[in-house]
Write a protein that holds these residues in place. Structure first.
Motif, PDB file in Angstrom:
ATOM      1  N   ASN A 196       0.850  -1.188   0.000  1.00  0.00           N
ATOM      2  CA  ASN A 196       0.000   0.000   0.000  1.00  0.00           C
ATOM      3  C   ASN A 196       0.892   1.247   0.000  1.00  0.00           C
ATOM      4  OD1 ASN A 196      -1.589   2.194   0.725  1.00  0.00           O
ATOM      5  ND2 ASN A 196      -2.833   1.051   2.196  1.00  0.00           N
ATOM      6  N   CYS A 197       0.998   1.894  -1.164  1.00  0.00           N
ATOM      7  CA  CYS A 197       1.770   3.144  -1.301  1.00  0.00           C
ATOM      8  C   CYS A 197       0.807   4.246  -1.739  1.00  0.00           C
ATOM      9  CB  CYS A 197       2.876   2.991  -2.348  1.00  0.00           C
ATOM     10  SG  CYS A 197       4.087   1.732  -1.981  1.00  0.00           S
ATOM     11  N   ALA A 198      -0.384   4.247  -1.139  1.00  0.00           N
ATOM     12  CA  ALA A 198      -1.463   5.103  -1.635  1.00  0.00           C
ATOM     13  C   ALA A 198      -1.463   6.494  -1.004  1.00  0.00           C
ATOM     14  CB  ALA A 198      -2.809   4.409  -1.432  1.00  0.00           C
ATOM     15  N   GLY A 199      -0.359   6.893  -0.379  1.00  0.00           N
ATOM     16  CA  GLY A 199      -0.232   8.255   0.133  1.00  0.00           C
ATOM     17  C   GLY A 199      -1.382   8.623   1.056  1.00  0.00           C
ATOM     18  N   ALA A 200      -1.999   9.773   0.801  1.00  0.00           N
ATOM     19  CA  ALA A 200      -3.075  10.249   1.682  1.00  0.00           C
ATOM     20  C   ALA A 200      -4.310   9.354   1.633  1.00  0.00           C
ATOM     21  CB  ALA A 200      -3.452  11.677   1.297  1.00  0.00           C
ATOM     22  N   TRP A 201      -4.364   8.450   0.646  1.00  0.00           N
ATOM     23  CA  TRP A 201      -5.500   7.520   0.518  1.00  0.00           C
ATOM     24  C   TRP A 201      -5.175   6.154   1.147  1.00  0.00           C
ATOM     25  CZ3 TRP A 201      -4.409  11.473  -2.640  1.00  0.00           C
ATOM     26  CH2 TRP A 201      -5.455  12.307  -3.018  1.00  0.00           C
ATOM     27  N   ALA A 202      -4.016   6.040   1.778  1.00  0.00           N
ATOM     28  CA  ALA A 202      -3.587   4.729   2.288  1.00  0.00           C
ATOM     29  C   ALA A 202      -4.539   4.182   3.340  1.00  0.00           C
ATOM     30  CB  ALA A 202      -2.170   4.829   2.862  1.00  0.00           C
ATOM     31  N   GLY A 203      -5.240   5.092   4.021  1.00  0.00           N
ATOM     32  CA  GLY A 203      -6.164   4.641   5.065  1.00  0.00           C
ATOM     33  C   GLY A 203      -7.537   4.254   4.545  1.00  0.00           C
ATOM     34  N   CYS A 204      -7.726   4.369   3.234  1.00  0.00           N
ATOM     35  CA  CYS A 204      -9.083   4.114   2.682  1.00  0.00           C
ATOM     36  C   CYS A 204      -9.248   2.674   2.211  1.00  0.00           C
ATOM     37  CB  CYS A 204      -9.358   5.045   1.500  1.00  0.00           C
ATOM     38  SG  CYS A 204      -9.171   6.781   1.883  1.00  0.00           S
ATOM     39  N   ILE A 205      -8.193   1.879   2.295  1.00  0.00           N
ATOM     40  CA  ILE A 205      -8.265   0.546   1.700  1.00  0.00           C
ATOM     41  C   ILE A 205      -8.635  -0.485   2.771  1.00  0.00           C
ATOM     42  CG2 ILE A 205      -6.907  -1.257   0.527  1.00  0.00           C
ATOM     43  CD1 ILE A 205      -5.283   1.226  -0.628  1.00  0.00           C
ATOM     44  N   ALA A 206      -9.762  -1.143   2.563  1.00  0.00           N
ATOM     45  CA  ALA A 206     -10.171  -2.193   3.494  1.00  0.00           C
ATOM     46  C   ALA A 206      -9.164  -3.345   3.343  1.00  0.00           C
ATOM     47  CB  ALA A 206     -11.591  -2.646   3.132  1.00  0.00           C
ATOM     48  N   ALA A 207      -8.865  -4.146   4.328  1.00  0.00           N
ATOM     49  CA  ALA A 207      -9.575  -4.279   5.562  1.00  0.00           C
ATOM     50  C   ALA A 207      -8.888  -3.541   6.716  1.00  0.00           C
ATOM     51  CB  ALA A 207      -9.680  -5.742   5.914  1.00  0.00           C
ATOM     52  N   GLN A 208      -7.588  -3.207   6.574  1.00  0.00           N
ATOM     53  CA  GLN A 208      -6.951  -2.501   7.688  1.00  0.00           C
ATOM     54  C   GLN A 208      -6.863  -1.034   7.323  1.00  0.00           C
ATOM     55  OE1 GLN A 208      -3.236  -4.536   8.975  1.00  0.00           O
ATOM     56  NE2 GLN A 208      -4.059  -6.223   7.796  1.00  0.00           N
ATOM     57  N   THR A 310      -0.373 -11.350   6.390  1.00  0.00           N
ATOM     58  CA  THR A 310       0.896 -11.782   5.808  1.00  0.00           C
ATOM     59  C   THR A 310       0.960 -11.414   4.323  1.00  0.00           C
ATOM     60  OG1 THR A 310       0.885 -13.605   7.366  1.00  0.00           O
ATOM     61  CG2 THR A 310       2.414 -13.810   5.525  1.00  0.00           C
ATOM     62  N   GLY A 311       2.070 -10.833   3.940  1.00  0.00           N
ATOM     63  CA  GLY A 311       2.252 -10.448   2.534  1.00  0.00           C
ATOM     64  C   GLY A 311       1.722  -9.062   2.203  1.00  0.00           C
ATOM     65  N   TYR A 312       0.983  -8.450   3.121  1.00  0.00           N
ATOM     66  CA  TYR A 312       0.439  -7.103   2.871  1.00  0.00           C
ATOM     67  C   TYR A 312       1.312  -6.088   3.614  1.00  0.00           C
ATOM     68  CZ  TYR A 312      -2.908  -3.181   2.843  1.00  0.00           C
ATOM     69  OH  TYR A 312      -3.517  -1.957   2.682  1.00  0.00           O
ATOM     70  N   PHE A 313       1.973  -5.242   2.833  1.00  0.00           N
ATOM     71  CA  PHE A 313       2.894  -4.242   3.370  1.00  0.00           C
ATOM     72  C   PHE A 313       2.312  -2.853   3.156  1.00  0.00           C
ATOM     73  CE2 PHE A 313       5.398  -7.936   2.545  1.00  0.00           C
ATOM     74  CZ  PHE A 313       6.476  -7.911   3.421  1.00  0.00           C
ATOM     75  N   ILE A 314       2.857  -1.911   3.902  1.00  0.00           N
ATOM     76  CA  ILE A 314       2.476  -0.516   3.684  1.00  0.00           C
ATOM     77  C   ILE A 314       3.738   0.354   3.700  1.00  0.00           C
ATOM     78  CG2 ILE A 314       1.874  -0.290   6.164  1.00  0.00           C
ATOM     79  CD1 ILE A 314      -0.145   1.932   5.294  1.00  0.00           C
ATOM     80  N   ALA A 315       3.769   1.342   2.809  1.00  0.00           N
ATOM     81  CA  ALA A 315       4.819   2.375   2.805  1.00  0.00           C
ATOM     82  C   ALA A 315       4.106   3.689   2.530  1.00  0.00           C
ATOM     83  CB  ALA A 315       5.871   2.093   1.739  1.00  0.00           C
ATOM     84  N   SER A 316       3.680   4.325   3.598  1.00  0.00           N
ATOM     85  CA  SER A 316       2.930   5.580   3.453  1.00  0.00           C
ATOM     86  C   SER A 316       3.232   6.470   4.655  1.00  0.00           C
ATOM     87  CB  SER A 316       1.429   5.294   3.339  1.00  0.00           C
ATOM     88  OG  SER A 316       0.740   6.533   3.211  1.00  0.00           O
ATOM     89  N   GLY A 317       2.476   7.556   4.786  1.00  0.00           N
ATOM     90  CA  GLY A 317       2.625   8.446   5.945  1.00  0.00           C
ATOM     91  C   GLY A 317       3.916   9.264   5.911  1.00  0.00           C
ATOM     92  N   HIS A 318       4.426   9.542   4.721  1.00  0.00           N
ATOM     93  CA  HIS A 318       5.691  10.295   4.631  1.00  0.00           C
ATOM     94  C   HIS A 318       5.516  11.781   4.876  1.00  0.00           C
ATOM     95  CE1 HIS A 318       6.629   6.510   2.599  1.00  0.00           C
ATOM     96  NE2 HIS A 318       7.891   6.754   2.881  1.00  0.00           N
ATOM     97  N   TYR A 319       4.290  12.192   5.082  1.00  0.00           N
ATOM     98  CA  TYR A 319       3.931  13.547   5.484  1.00  0.00           C
ATOM     99  C   TYR A 319       4.618  14.599   4.606  1.00  0.00           C
ATOM    100  CZ  TYR A 319       2.653  17.353   8.699  1.00  0.00           C
ATOM    101  OH  TYR A 319       2.157  18.511   9.237  1.00  0.00           O
ATOM    102  N   ARG A 320       5.588  15.366   5.108  1.00  0.00           N
ATOM    103  CA  ARG A 320       6.170  16.465   4.319  1.00  0.00           C
ATOM    104  C   ARG A 320       7.422  16.039   3.568  1.00  0.00           C
ATOM    105  NH1 ARG A 320       5.801  22.147   7.446  1.00  0.00           N
ATOM    106  NH2 ARG A 320       5.699  22.764   5.253  1.00  0.00           N
ATOM    107  N   ASP A 321       7.780  14.749   3.658  1.00  0.00           N
ATOM    108  CA  ASP A 321       9.099  14.340   3.169  1.00  0.00           C
ATOM    109  C   ASP A 321       9.068  13.192   2.174  1.00  0.00           C
ATOM    110  OD1 ASP A 321      10.609  16.200   4.819  1.00  0.00           O
ATOM    111  OD2 ASP A 321       9.863  15.021   6.500  1.00  0.00           O
TER     112      ASP A 321
END
Ligand code: GLY
Length: 359
Positions: A196-208, A310-321
């Protein structure tokens, strides 16, 4: 470009959600490891926060949370190679500027790596800049994020990363506690790894649903005015010159949901703050204005790692950087996905710190 792949015909090792600079950099890094990668983008590649960003490569900001500083410093160090590789592979220029940054502060809260400068030195470095407070020089670079993301997109295509744009991921496909693909509004794509590299939308993806929220920043670019050599960063405004003569001026930090509209009074206020530093900006024309949505988190730290699926990663929340942290994020995430122990301590960024806080 919208392309939809028939999941029955083609398969991938990794599906990345989001074709901003974080998703594209990771896609390229994973292709170098010979993984088959599909990037699924809800809109147009590189048109959200990566398009809106200023591109200041702030490697040692005093405002940066301490846990991010080692990553920021390392990513800033990686930038020339990262940028030049994208230029070579895409044939596009990314306007990486080495001239450095002038910091201006009323309370002289400069990072240790900044060098305080006298009025006289300031006049010779940046003659158009009129400053009543303290100033310091720091050797931070800048890059044009729009050009960088366009180059990353082209380089990813050149490396045979598949990209499906105009398809929104609605949820994950799972089997027990493992991920095995994503479901979009049009089709499904299977892969044993999803990031999940969906930036500001990263929190919109079910299930977590991770607690990532959009933090709006309004900005403008001016043309036809004075020449600035350096990035100028003050307490209430920053100015980022591009090599084509544009000067980008930013920014606000607003909690406005997913609203990306600009308002005249805010743009005028930013322009006025910039003019107080560089009076010659009165002669410029506003070229364009825009707003972007930074991915903010409750503790202002990125979220990097494997989730409880398992197998579901996230790389988001980079805020200003996000622009700065793209190369180091690609390196860290590639290591985590391949199960290799890395040299960076990423404990502070684990998605598991939000267990129980997901909506
Ligand atoms: N990185 C610049 C900003 O967030 O405004």
């Amino acid at each position: 470009m919208t392309r939809t792949y028939n999941a029955g015909v083609k398969s991938w090792d990794v599906v990345i959600i989001g074709a901003g600079i974080i998703g594209l950099s990771l896609a390229i890094s994973l292709r170098k490891q010979r993984l088959r990668v599909l990037v699924v983008e809800r809109g147009e590649p590189g048109r959200e926060a990566s398009y809106a960003a200023a591109g200041m490569l702030v490697g040692s900001g005093t405002e940066m949370p301490p846990a991010v500083k080692p990553l920021a410093a390392e990513s800033a160090r990686m930038y020339p190679e990262f940028a030049h590789e994208l230029e070579d592979e895409s044939g596009l220029k990314v306007d990486l500027r080495e001239q450095g940054t002038i910091l201006i502060s009323c309370d002289s809260a400069f990072p240790d790596s900044a060098e305080p400068i006298s009025r006289e030195r300031l006049r010779s470095l940046e003659p158009e800049l009129i400053v009543a407070s303290s100033a310091a020089y720091i050797s931070e670079r800048s890059v044009d994020p729009r050009a960088l993301t366009a180059a990353a997109f082209k380089a990813a295509r050149h490396r045979e990363v598949d990209i499906s744009s105009g398809s929104e991921v609605k949820g994950l496909l799972t089997s027990g506690d493992r991920v095995n693909g994503v479901q979009t509004d049009k089709t499904s794509y299977s892969a044993g790894i999803v990031v999940n590299c969906a930036g500001a939308w990263a929190g919109c993806i079910a299930a977590q649903k991770f607690p990532v929220r959009p933090v709006k920043g309004q900005m403008l670019a001016v043309v036809g005015g004075p020449h600035l050599e350096h990035v100028v960063r003050a307490d209430n405004v920053y100015l980022v010159p591009r090599s084509d003569g544009r000067i980008v001026i930013g920014s606000t930090l607003e909690d406005a949901g997913y609203n990306k509209q600009t308002d005249v009074s805010t743009i005028q206020r930013l322009l006025q703050a910039a003019r107080e530093l560089v009076p010659e900006l009165a002669k410029t024309k506003v070229h364009d204005d825009w707003a972007g949505l930074r991915p903010g988190t409750p503790d202002e730290l990125p979220i990097l790692g494997e989730t409880r699926t398992t197998g579901y990663f996230i790389a988001s929340g980079h805020y200003r950087d996000g622009i700065l942290l793209a190369p180091i994020t690609a390196e860290i995430m590639t290591g985590l996905i391949l199960g290799k122990s890395g040299t960076h301590d990423v404990g502070a960024f684990t998605p598991r710190r939000f267990l129980g806080l997901e909506q």
